[in-house]
Design a protein around this motif. Structure first.
Motif, PDB file in Angstrom:
ATOM      1  N   MET A   1       8.435 -52.223   8.457  1.00 14.43           N
ATOM      2  CA  MET A   1       7.339 -52.555   7.574  1.00 14.43           C
ATOM      3  C   MET A   1       7.328 -51.397   6.616  1.00 14.43           C
ATOM      4  O   MET A   1       6.846 -51.288   5.587  1.00 14.43           O
TER       5      MET A   1
ATOM      6  N   LYS B   1       1.223 -43.268   2.961  1.00 19.87           N
ATOM      7  CA  LYS B   1       0.789 -44.783   3.594  1.00 19.87           C
ATOM      8  C   LYS B   1       1.750 -45.172   4.535  1.00 19.87           C
ATOM      9  O   LYS B   1       2.028 -46.457   4.658  1.00 19.87           O
TER      10      LYS B   1
ATOM     11  N   SER C   1       1.734 -59.194  10.911  1.00 17.19           N
ATOM     12  CA  SER C   1       0.374 -59.450  11.908  1.00 17.19           C
ATOM     13  C   SER C   1       0.275 -59.022  13.043  1.00 17.19           C
ATOM     14  O   SER C   1       1.473 -58.800  13.561  1.00 17.19           O
TER      15      SER C   1
ATOM     16  N   SER D   1       9.379 -52.245   3.661  1.00 13.36           N
ATOM     17  CA  SER D   1       8.856 -53.469   2.815  1.00 13.36           C
ATOM     18  C   SER D   1       7.246 -53.150   2.497  1.00 13.36           C
ATOM     19  O   SER D   1       6.829 -53.637   1.462  1.00 13.36           O
ATOM     20  N   GLU D   2       6.873 -51.970   2.741  1.00 12.17           N
ATOM     21  CA  GLU D   2       5.665 -51.601   2.662  1.00 12.17           C
ATOM     22  C   GLU D   2       4.493 -52.322   2.866  1.00 12.17           C
ATOM     23  O   GLU D   2       3.229 -52.425   2.394  1.00 12.17           O
ATOM     24  N   LYS D   3       4.743 -53.494   3.873  1.00  7.90           N
ATOM     25  CA  LYS D   3       3.672 -54.588   4.429  1.00  7.90           C
ATOM     26  C   LYS D   3       3.621 -54.569   5.950  1.00  7.90           C
ATOM     27  O   LYS D   3       4.742 -54.462   6.328  1.00  7.90           O
ATOM     28  N   ALA D   4       2.576 -54.753   6.362  1.00  9.02           N
ATOM     29  CA  ALA D   4       2.453 -54.691   7.818  1.00  9.02           C
ATOM     30  C   ALA D   4       2.508 -56.102   8.363  1.00  9.02           C
ATOM     31  O   ALA D   4       2.395 -57.078   7.665  1.00  9.02           O
TER      32      ALA D   4
ATOM     33  N   ARG E   1      -1.280 -47.125  10.268  1.00  4.46           N
ATOM     34  CA  ARG E   1      -0.708 -46.759   8.907  1.00  4.46           C
ATOM     35  C   ARG E   1      -1.614 -45.569   8.334  1.00  4.46           C
ATOM     36  O   ARG E   1      -2.732 -45.622   8.551  1.00  4.46           O
TER      37      ARG E   1
END
Length: 93
Positions: free
Chosen positions: A72, A20, A80, A75-78, A14
């Motif tokens: 990702m 980002k 796991s 949603s702007e979220k990684a 990222r």
């Protein structure tokens, strides 16, 4: 002809600055032309996942990685490491 032992090294990362975004670099596919730029870009980012894709399943594995990046980034979220490993399972070496 690809052998079972042939693999492509990659890293999902990222960007820390700018937008980002989640990105991927396939290290073993870099050329002299883009090697320095791509490696520096990845080094300046935050590693999310790294590993190897089996060359026998490389195209499908790369498509799956592109899909993961799309999810990702939207949603702007990684995901796991375990989630990514599970989704890429059959493609990982």
């Amino acid at each position: 002809m690809a052998f079972e032992s042939d693999k492509t090294m990659f890293e999902i990362y990222r960007e820390k600055d700018f937008n980002k975004k989640f990105r991927v670099v396939f290290y073993t596919e870099l050329t002299e032309h883009n090697k320095e730029t791509e490696i520096n870009r990845a080094l300046n980012g935050e590693t999310i996942f790294d590993g190897y894709i089996k060359d026998l399943k490389k195209e499908n594995g790369k498509a799956m990685i592109r899909e993961l990046l799309k999810e990702m980034n939207s949603s702007e979220k990684a995901f796991s490491r375990d989630e990514i490993s599970e989704k890429l399972g059959e493609f990982l070496a």
